[in-house]
Design a protein around this motif. Structure first.
Motif, mmCIF file in Angstrom:
data_model
loop_
_atom_site.group_PDB
_atom_site.id
_atom_site.type_symbol
_atom_site.label_atom_id
_atom_site.label_comp_id
_atom_site.label_asym_id
_atom_site.label_seq_id
_atom_site.Cartn_x
_atom_site.Cartn_y
_atom_site.Cartn_z
ATOM 1 N N ASN A 29 -99.131 67.983 -31.528
ATOM 2 C CA ASN A 29 -99.442 66.553 -31.499
ATOM 3 C C ASN A 29 -100.295 66.167 -30.302
ATOM 4 O OD1 ASN A 29 -98.013 65.717 -33.883
ATOM 5 N ND2 ASN A 29 -96.150 66.208 -32.771
ATOM 6 N N LEU A 30 -101.115 67.091 -29.822
ATOM 7 C CA LEU A 30 -102.019 66.788 -28.709
ATOM 8 C C LEU A 30 -103.066 65.765 -29.153
ATOM 9 C CD1 LEU A 30 -102.764 70.301 -27.206
ATOM 10 C CD2 LEU A 30 -101.350 68.511 -26.224
ATOM 11 N N ASN A 31 -103.484 64.942 -28.228
ATOM 12 C CA ASN A 31 -104.513 63.961 -28.521
ATOM 13 C C ASN A 31 -105.284 63.691 -27.231
ATOM 14 O OD1 ASN A 31 -106.020 62.210 -29.974
ATOM 15 N ND2 ASN A 31 -104.490 60.597 -30.062
ATOM 16 N N PHE A 32 -106.367 64.422 -27.018
ATOM 17 C CA PHE A 32 -107.130 64.289 -25.785
ATOM 18 C C PHE A 32 -107.941 63.003 -25.748
ATOM 19 C CE2 PHE A 32 -107.124 69.108 -25.922
ATOM 20 C CZ PHE A 32 -106.054 69.203 -25.066
ATOM 21 N N ILE A 33 -108.548 62.644 -26.879
ATOM 22 C CA ILE A 33 -109.396 61.457 -26.944
ATOM 23 C C ILE A 33 -108.894 60.591 -28.094
ATOM 24 C CG2 ILE A 33 -111.727 60.598 -27.301
ATOM 25 C CD1 ILE A 33 -112.703 63.326 -26.254
ATOM 26 N N SER A 34 -108.399 59.420 -27.759
ATOM 27 C CA SER A 34 -107.828 58.574 -28.806
ATOM 28 C C SER A 34 -108.779 57.468 -29.244
ATOM 29 C CB SER A 34 -106.506 57.970 -28.327
ATOM 30 O OG SER A 34 -106.713 57.243 -27.146
ATOM 31 N N HIS A 35 -109.871 57.269 -28.534
ATOM 32 C CA HIS A 35 -110.794 56.192 -28.869
ATOM 33 C C HIS A 35 -111.974 56.734 -29.672
ATOM 34 C CE1 HIS A 35 -108.639 53.434 -26.321
ATOM 35 N NE2 HIS A 35 -108.686 54.310 -25.329
ATOM 36 N N LYS A 36 -112.230 56.113 -30.806
ATOM 37 C CA LYS A 36 -113.359 56.509 -31.643
ATOM 38 C C LYS A 36 -114.682 56.327 -30.916
ATOM 39 C CE LYS A 36 -111.221 55.526 -36.089
ATOM 40 N NZ LYS A 36 -111.317 54.742 -37.331
ATOM 41 N N THR A 37 -114.756 55.308 -30.063
ATOM 42 C CA THR A 37 -115.986 55.024 -29.326
ATOM 43 C C THR A 37 -116.368 56.196 -28.430
ATOM 44 O OG1 THR A 37 -115.160 52.761 -29.210
ATOM 45 C CG2 THR A 37 -117.125 53.252 -27.963
ATOM 46 N N PHE A 38 -115.389 56.761 -27.744
ATOM 47 C CA PHE A 38 -115.670 57.886 -26.857
ATOM 48 C C PHE A 38 -116.073 59.127 -27.661
ATOM 49 C CE2 PHE A 38 -114.558 61.203 -23.693
ATOM 50 C CZ PHE A 38 -115.440 60.800 -22.715
ATOM 51 N N ASN A 39 -115.441 59.326 -28.821
ATOM 52 C CA ASN A 39 -115.839 60.428 -29.702
ATOM 53 C C ASN A 39 -117.299 60.289 -30.114
ATOM 54 O OD1 ASN A 39 -113.613 62.096 -29.834
ATOM 55 N ND2 ASN A 39 -112.733 61.072 -31.601
ATOM 56 N N LYS A 40 -117.724 59.081 -30.435
ATOM 57 C CA LYS A 40 -119.124 58.852 -30.809
ATOM 58 C C LYS A 40 -120.054 59.175 -29.658
ATOM 59 C CE LYS A 40 -118.676 55.416 -34.445
ATOM 60 N NZ LYS A 40 -118.975 54.040 -34.863
ATOM 61 N N LYS A 41 -119.671 58.726 -28.442
ATOM 62 C CA LYS A 41 -120.509 58.965 -27.268
ATOM 63 C C LYS A 41 -120.635 60.453 -26.963
ATOM 64 C CE LYS A 41 -119.811 54.528 -25.049
ATOM 65 N NZ LYS A 41 -119.243 53.796 -23.928
ATOM 66 N N MET A 42 -119.589 61.212 -27.288
ATOM 67 C CA MET A 42 -119.622 62.654 -27.041
ATOM 68 C C MET A 42 -120.433 63.404 -28.089
ATOM 69 S SD MET A 42 -115.788 63.603 -25.837
ATOM 70 C CE MET A 42 -116.154 65.317 -26.113
ATOM 71 N N GLY A 43 -120.823 62.734 -29.149
ATOM 72 C CA GLY A 43 -121.622 63.379 -30.180
ATOM 73 C C GLY A 43 -120.795 64.053 -31.260
ATOM 74 N N MET A 44 -119.579 63.571 -31.480
ATOM 75 C CA MET A 44 -118.727 64.194 -32.494
ATOM 76 C C MET A 44 -119.303 64.026 -33.896
ATOM 77 S SD MET A 44 -116.419 65.898 -31.075
ATOM 78 C CE MET A 44 -115.373 66.313 -32.427
ATOM 79 N N LYS A 45 -120.005 62.926 -34.128
ATOM 80 C CA LYS A 45 -120.596 62.706 -35.452
ATOM 81 C C LYS A 45 -121.646 63.791 -35.746
ATOM 82 C CE LYS A 45 -122.137 58.870 -38.265
ATOM 83 N NZ LYS A 45 -122.469 57.449 -38.297
ATOM 84 N N LEU A 46 -122.476 64.094 -34.757
ATOM 85 C CA LEU A 46 -123.473 65.155 -34.907
ATOM 86 C C LEU A 46 -122.794 66.510 -35.070
ATOM 87 C CD1 LEU A 46 -126.389 66.244 -34.815
ATOM 88 C CD2 LEU A 46 -126.161 66.328 -32.332
ATOM 89 N N PHE A 47 -121.757 66.753 -34.283
ATOM 90 C CA PHE A 47 -121.042 68.025 -34.385
ATOM 91 C C PHE A 47 -120.396 68.164 -35.764
ATOM 92 C CE2 PHE A 47 -117.379 70.822 -33.830
ATOM 93 C CZ PHE A 47 -118.029 71.954 -33.371
ATOM 94 N N LYS A 48 -119.799 67.096 -36.259
ATOM 95 C CA LYS A 48 -119.177 67.123 -37.586
ATOM 96 C C LYS A 48 -120.234 67.438 -38.652
ATOM 97 C CE LYS A 48 -116.200 63.888 -38.355
ATOM 98 N NZ LYS A 48 -115.491 62.659 -38.722
ATOM 99 N N TRP A 49 -121.423 66.843 -38.518
ATOM 100 C CA TRP A 49 -122.506 67.113 -39.451
ATOM 101 C C TRP A 49 -122.893 68.591 -39.390
ATOM 102 C CZ3 TRP A 49 -127.334 69.179 -39.195
ATOM 103 C CH2 TRP A 49 -128.128 69.039 -40.340
ATOM 104 N N MET A 50 -122.976 69.137 -38.166
ATOM 105 C CA MET A 50 -123.337 70.553 -38.013
ATOM 106 C C MET A 50 -122.313 71.457 -38.702
ATOM 107 S SD MET A 50 -124.815 70.857 -34.099
ATOM 108 C CE MET A 50 -123.774 72.227 -33.841
ATOM 109 N N VAL A 51 -121.039 71.142 -38.549
ATOM 110 C CA VAL A 51 -119.994 71.970 -39.156
ATOM 111 C C VAL A 51 -120.077 71.888 -40.675
ATOM 112 C CG1 VAL A 51 -117.487 72.199 -39.451
ATOM 113 C CG2 VAL A 51 -118.446 71.883 -37.171
ATOM 114 N N LYS A 52 -120.360 70.724 -41.199
ATOM 115 C CA LYS A 52 -120.397 70.539 -42.653
ATOM 116 C C LYS A 52 -121.660 71.113 -43.289
ATOM 117 C CE LYS A 52 -118.406 66.433 -44.130
ATOM 118 N NZ LYS A 52 -118.393 64.956 -44.155
ATOM 119 N N ASN A 53 -122.784 71.150 -42.558
ATOM 120 C CA ASN A 53 -124.076 71.451 -43.168
ATOM 121 C C ASN A 53 -124.758 72.715 -42.659
ATOM 122 O OD1 ASN A 53 -124.251 69.040 -44.876
ATOM 123 N ND2 ASN A 53 -124.290 67.965 -42.932
ATOM 124 N N THR A 54 -124.077 73.513 -41.858
ATOM 125 C CA THR A 54 -124.667 74.770 -41.396
ATOM 126 C C THR A 54 -123.727 75.918 -41.757
ATOM 127 O OG1 THR A 54 -123.649 74.639 -39.193
ATOM 128 C CG2 THR A 54 -125.827 73.608 -39.456
#
Length: 160
Positions: free
Chosen positions: A40-65
Motif C-alpha cells: 500500500n505504498l503511495n509516494f505521490i498522491s497528487h495527480k498534478t505532481f504526476n503530470k509534472k513528472m511526465g507520467m502521462k508521457l511515460f504511460k504512453w511509452m509503455v502502452k505504445n512501444t
C-alpha cells in the motif's frame, strides 16, 4: 564524456538485471509480514505532481512501444476481469521495480566513489526511467483500481 556514456550503458544493463533481482527478492518478501505494508505504498498522491513528472508521457511509452510486451499480466482485456487479481499483479510489479531501483542505486553510489560522480549519476538516469517510473505508474494505476473497487463494492452493498 567517456564516464557519461559508460555510466548510461552500465546503468541500462544493471537496470535490466535488477528486474530479475527485484522479482526474486520480492518473491521471498511476499512470505513476510512486511509485504502488506509495502503493498500500500503511495509516494505521490497528487495527480498534478504526476503530470509534472511526465507520467502521462511515460504511460504512453509503455502502452505504445516495445515495453508493452514485457508484463502481459498487467492488462484489462475484458470488462469482467478480476480487478483484485490485477491489483495484486501490479503490487508485485511495483515492489519488484522498487527493489530494482534500490539495487541499482546502491551500485550507483559505489561507482560514484570508485569511478566518478558523473559515472554514478549517469547510471541513475536509466534506473529512474526503468525502475522508479514503473513503480510510480503502478502506484497510480493501483489508486485508480482502488477507486473502482470502492465504487463497485459500495454499489453492491446498497443493492438488496
Amino acid at each position: 564524456m567517456k564516464h557519461l556514456l559508460l555510466g548510461l550503458t552500465f546503468g541500462i544493463s544493471l537496470s535490466f538485471i535488477s528486474w530479475m533481482v527485484g522479482m526474486i527478492l520480492n518473491s521471498i518478501l511476499m512470505k513476510t509480514a512486511y509485504y502488506d505494508k509495502l503493498s500500500n505504498l503511495n509516494f505521490i498522491s497528487h495527480k498534478t505532481f504526476n503530470k509534472k513528472m511526465g507520467m502521462k508521457l511515460f504511460k504512453w511509452m509503455v502502452k505504445n512501444t516495445f515495453f508493452k510486451f514485457f508484463n502481459q499480466k498487467l492488462k484489462v482485456e475484458k470488462p469482467n476481469d478480476d480487478l483484485t487479481v490485477l491489483r495484486n499483479e501490479m503490487t508485485f510489479s511495483e515492489i519488484s521495480h522498487l527493489i530494482g531501483f534500490v539495487f541499482v542505486s546502491i551500485f550507483a553510489v559505489y561507482k560514484s566513489f570508485s569511478v566518478g560522480i558523473l559515472f554514478g549519476l549517469s547510471m541513475m538516469i536509466p534506473n529512474i526511467v526503468l525502475n522508479l517510473y514503473p513503480t510510480l505508474l503502478q502506484q497510480e494505476n493501483k489508486r485508480r483500481i482502488d477507486s473502482i473497487l470502492i465504487r463497485k463494492n459500495g454499489s453492491q452493498e446498497r443493492q438488496p
